[in-house]
Design a protein around this motif. Sequence first.
Motif, PDB file in Angstrom:
ATOM      1  N   ARG A   1       0.737  -1.569  -0.029  1.00 45.83           N
ATOM      2  CA  ARG A   1      -0.129   0.086   0.254  1.00 45.83           C
ATOM      3  C   ARG A   1       1.035   1.133   0.126  1.00 45.83           C
ATOM      4  O   ARG A   1       0.810   2.029  -0.776  1.00 45.83           O
ATOM      5  N   ALA A   2       1.686   1.379   1.137  1.00 45.69           N
ATOM      6  CA  ALA A   2       2.989   2.301   0.665  1.00 45.69           C
ATOM      7  C   ALA A   2       4.212   1.876   1.145  1.00 45.69           C
ATOM      8  O   ALA A   2       4.309   0.791   2.360  1.00 45.69           O
ATOM      9  N   VAL A   3       4.862   2.482   0.554  1.00 40.31           N
ATOM     10  CA  VAL A   3       6.515   2.532   1.237  1.00 40.31           C
ATOM     11  C   VAL A   3       7.368   3.917   2.282  1.00 40.31           C
ATOM     12  O   VAL A   3       6.229   4.969   1.392  1.00 40.31           O
ATOM     13  N   ILE A   4       7.311   3.423   3.127  1.00 40.30           N
ATOM     14  CA  ILE A   4       7.392   4.632   4.292  1.00 40.30           C
ATOM     15  C   ILE A   4       9.074   4.601   4.545  1.00 40.30           C
ATOM     16  O   ILE A   4       9.402   3.816   4.310  1.00 40.30           O
ATOM     17  N   LEU A   5       9.556   6.286   4.147  1.00 38.11           N
ATOM     18  CA  LEU A   5      10.877   6.140   3.943  1.00 38.11           C
ATOM     19  C   LEU A   5      11.797   7.063   5.213  1.00 38.11           C
ATOM     20  O   LEU A   5      10.518   8.411   5.408  1.00 38.11           O
ATOM     21  N   SER A   6      12.811   7.141   5.422  1.00 34.92           N
ATOM     22  CA  SER A   6      12.890   7.954   6.846  1.00 34.92           C
ATOM     23  C   SER A   6      14.306   8.875   5.758  1.00 34.92           C
ATOM     24  O   SER A   6      14.309   9.686   6.587  1.00 34.92           O
ATOM     25  N   HIS A   7      15.028   8.343   5.393  1.00 33.88           N
ATOM     26  CA  HIS A   7      15.858   9.409   4.854  1.00 33.88           C
ATOM     27  C   HIS A   7      17.195   8.467   3.254  1.00 33.88           C
ATOM     28  O   HIS A   7      16.182   7.481   2.535  1.00 33.88           O
ATOM     29  N   ASP A   8      17.742   8.959   3.295  1.00 31.23           N
ATOM     30  CA  ASP A   8      18.285   8.202   1.779  1.00 31.23           C
ATOM     31  C   ASP A   8      19.334   7.938   1.514  1.00 31.23           C
ATOM     32  O   ASP A   8      20.212   7.700   1.117  1.00 31.23           O
ATOM     33  N   HIS A   9      19.756   7.922   2.814  1.00 32.04           N
ATOM     34  CA  HIS A   9      21.454   6.959   2.855  1.00 32.04           C
ATOM     35  C   HIS A   9      21.416   6.236   3.064  1.00 32.04           C
ATOM     36  O   HIS A   9      19.982   4.934   1.809  1.00 32.04           O
ATOM     37  N   TYR A  10      22.301   4.521   2.108  1.00 28.75           N
ATOM     38  CA  TYR A  10      21.944   3.765   0.803  1.00 28.75           C
ATOM     39  C   TYR A  10      22.065   2.661   1.789  1.00 28.75           C
ATOM     40  O   TYR A  10      21.082   1.790   1.369  1.00 28.75           O
TER      41      TYR A  10
ATOM     42  N   LEU B   1      10.710  15.827   2.775  1.00 25.91           N
ATOM     43  CA  LEU B   1      11.246  16.692   1.538  1.00 25.91           C
ATOM     44  C   LEU B   1      12.567  16.737   0.781  1.00 25.91           C
ATOM     45  O   LEU B   1      13.439  16.242   1.464  1.00 25.91           O
ATOM     46  N   GLY B   2      11.773  16.046  -0.493  1.00 28.92           N
ATOM     47  CA  GLY B   2      13.761  15.954  -1.468  1.00 28.92           C
ATOM     48  C   GLY B   2      13.678  14.578  -1.942  1.00 28.92           C
ATOM     49  O   GLY B   2      13.934  14.219  -2.439  1.00 28.92           O
ATOM     50  N   VAL B   3      13.278  13.749  -0.806  1.00 28.00           N
ATOM     51  CA  VAL B   3      13.388  12.341  -0.695  1.00 28.00           C
ATOM     52  C   VAL B   3      12.839  11.848  -2.277  1.00 28.00           C
ATOM     53  O   VAL B   3      13.001  11.011  -3.187  1.00 28.00           O
ATOM     54  N   GLY B   4      11.523  11.916  -1.898  1.00 31.64           N
ATOM     55  CA  GLY B   4      10.206  12.146  -3.349  1.00 31.64           C
ATOM     56  C   GLY B   4      11.132  13.024  -4.319  1.00 31.64           C
ATOM     57  O   GLY B   4      10.932  11.835  -5.437  1.00 31.64           O
ATOM     58  N   ASP B   5      11.400  13.874  -4.649  1.00 27.72           N
ATOM     59  CA  ASP B   5      12.234  13.756  -5.770  1.00 27.72           C
ATOM     60  C   ASP B   5      13.338  13.109  -6.320  1.00 27.72           C
ATOM     61  O   ASP B   5      13.309  12.865  -7.804  1.00 27.72           O
ATOM     62  N   ARG B   6      14.147  12.713  -5.073  1.00 27.12           N
ATOM     63  CA  ARG B   6      14.989  11.586  -6.133  1.00 27.12           C
ATOM     64  C   ARG B   6      14.388   9.945  -6.325  1.00 27.12           C
ATOM     65  O   ARG B   6      14.655   9.387  -7.418  1.00 27.12           O
TER      66      ARG B   6
ATOM     67  N   SER C   1      21.859  13.621   5.675  1.00 28.00           N
ATOM     68  CA  SER C   1      21.177  13.383   4.362  1.00 28.00           C
ATOM     69  C   SER C   1      22.926  13.024   3.538  1.00 28.00           C
ATOM     70  O   SER C   1      23.277  13.994   3.582  1.00 28.00           O
ATOM     71  N   GLY C   2      22.289  12.517   2.599  1.00 28.18           N
ATOM     72  CA  GLY C   2      22.845  12.468   1.138  1.00 28.18           C
ATOM     73  C   GLY C   2      23.543  11.085   0.365  1.00 28.18           C
ATOM     74  O   GLY C   2      23.835  10.265   1.314  1.00 28.18           O
ATOM     75  N   ARG C   3      23.692  10.896  -0.983  1.00 29.44           N
ATOM     76  CA  ARG C   3      24.833  10.230  -0.965  1.00 29.44           C
ATOM     77  C   ARG C   3      25.578  10.180  -2.358  1.00 29.44           C
ATOM     78  O   ARG C   3      25.947   9.278  -2.905  1.00 29.44           O
ATOM     79  N   GLY C   4      26.099  11.451  -2.049  1.00 32.64           N
ATOM     80  CA  GLY C   4      27.587  11.180  -2.905  1.00 32.64           C
ATOM     81  C   GLY C   4      28.220  12.823  -2.063  1.00 32.64           C
ATOM     82  O   GLY C   4      27.985  13.601  -0.989  1.00 32.64           O
TER      83      GLY C   4
ATOM     84  N   ASP D   1      25.799  16.528  -2.335  1.00 31.47           N
ATOM     85  CA  ASP D   1      25.079  16.836  -1.896  1.00 31.47           C
ATOM     86  C   ASP D   1      24.246  16.359  -0.191  1.00 31.47           C
ATOM     87  O   ASP D   1      23.047  16.282  -0.170  1.00 31.47           O
ATOM     88  N   GLY D   2      24.812  16.776   0.777  1.00 32.16           N
ATOM     89  CA  GLY D   2      24.763  16.537   1.730  1.00 32.16           C
ATOM     90  C   GLY D   2      24.192  17.427   2.606  1.00 32.16           C
ATOM     91  O   GLY D   2      23.832  18.911   2.286  1.00 32.16           O
ATOM     92  N   ASN D   3      22.534  16.937   3.202  1.00 32.39           N
ATOM     93  CA  ASN D   3      21.881  17.683   3.624  1.00 32.39           C
ATOM     94  C   ASN D   3      20.500  18.224   2.925  1.00 32.39           C
ATOM     95  O   ASN D   3      20.068  19.331   3.107  1.00 32.39           O
ATOM     96  N   ARG D   4      20.905  17.903   1.451  1.00 30.40           N
ATOM     97  CA  ARG D   4      19.824  18.302   0.146  1.00 30.40           C
ATOM     98  C   ARG D   4      18.487  17.862   0.183  1.00 30.40           C
ATOM     99  O   ARG D   4      17.327  18.936   0.131  1.00 30.40           O
ATOM    100  N   THR D   5      18.270  16.930   1.383  1.00 28.85           N
ATOM    101  CA  THR D   5      17.107  16.471   1.766  1.00 28.85           C
ATOM    102  C   THR D   5      16.687  16.271   3.234  1.00 28.85           C
ATOM    103  O   THR D   5      17.865  16.286   4.069  1.00 28.85           O
ATOM    104  N   LEU D   6      15.637  15.927   3.429  1.00 28.44           N
ATOM    105  CA  LEU D   6      15.825  15.874   4.997  1.00 28.44           C
ATOM    106  C   LEU D   6      15.384  14.475   4.879  1.00 28.44           C
ATOM    107  O   LEU D   6      15.021  14.110   4.961  1.00 28.44           O
ATOM    108  N   TRP D   7      15.605  14.038   7.253  1.00 29.96           N
ATOM    109  CA  TRP D   7      15.342  12.835   7.237  1.00 29.96           C
ATOM    110  C   TRP D   7      14.329  12.952   8.249  1.00 29.96           C
ATOM    111  O   TRP D   7      13.763  14.386   9.216  1.00 29.96           O
ATOM    112  N   ALA D   8      13.916  12.007   8.401  1.00 37.39           N
ATOM    113  CA  ALA D   8      12.073  12.011   9.460  1.00 37.39           C
ATOM    114  C   ALA D   8      12.283  10.576  10.222  1.00 37.39           C
ATOM    115  O   ALA D   8      12.891   9.617   9.722  1.00 37.39           O
TER     116      ALA D   8
END
Length: 354
Positions: free
Chosen positions: A126-135, A157-162, A198-201, A204-211
């Motif tokens: 039904r839904a994927v629930i994401l906390s942040h963008d680390h690998y 915020l921002g993780v959805g953009d990814r 956050s960040g994957r490179g 891009d450090g802290n360009r997306t929010l964590w929650a």
Amino acid sequence: MLQPRIGDYATSPQSREERFHNPRPPGPGDLPESTLRVWWNFLFNKPAGTVPAAPVPIQRPTRAELDAAPDRSLYRLGHSTVLMKLRGQWWLTDPVFSERAAPVQFFGPRRFHAPPIALDALPPIRAVILSHDHYDHLDHAAIRALGGKAALFLAPLGVGDRLAGWGIAKDKIRQFDWWQGTEADGLRLTATPAQHFSGRGFTDGNRTLWASWVIQDGDYRLFFSGDSGYFKGFAEIGQRFGPFDLTLLETGAYNAQWPYVHMHPPETVQAHQDLRGRWLLPIHNGTFDLGMHAWDEPFEQVLRVATERGVPVATPMMGERVDMNAPREGSRWWRAPAPAAAPQAATAHAARAR
């Protein structure tokens, strides 16, 4: 690696100069003096025991068992990936199914065990629930595979953009700032604060929010921490939403050099108490070698502290069903492999450096 473009979230209270920030900046002793030294030690000076010496026991629920599972069933699939059945639907947190939690699959932290349920064997989500963008929380291959299986992706915020940049349909993505949320099929899901990054490179450090996340199913309340250092936000979440029937709280990959972004076991138990939790289920452990401690230390230490404080702790084997209405302590499965005659028990190869 070219990263998807991240939107402008300047109106967020957490955003300044195109980066997200924690309410409390790190102080002396909160972060390593030398990041280079941390990486050197992590890669070349690992202590003994950070990887299991024997195969890790897991249980493999069948699709028939999943279909027959009652509401409020929960399965740990590894690290912070949790599958939950609520209101007749399946909800999945921080899906990581790849062999390595890394940008590439030939180098980086390798799984101790196979996922108890293969990615292509998951029921409709039904839904994927994401906390942040680390690998170790956002797996590109898993997200792409879930694009056609999951109806919604709920993200900070921002993780959805990814996700959109990876080909997930935009009408499936919902992005939230802290204290924002949505309702879906009778559940109320709210993104709540965490103290992390956050960040994957490299750029891009802290360009997306964590929650973290609060999930309310009628009068039942569940907390999913994602990743966080210990901070006063847990008490505020507890005041706003508690008491919680079950808290899924990180304890693993901690170190004295980075207490700002990951909790030590006593802090995990304290966070649970701040949240006014009933049962504690420790996550962020048992799957990847991401710290400098023994792989089984998080289980032992959190149990020791919780016992001293009278906090009940559930430690299910990966793939074992947890009754969210009535959790139980579970076996100390990390101390020895499961008996060979145990039904539906399976083992996967322990990760070893090759």
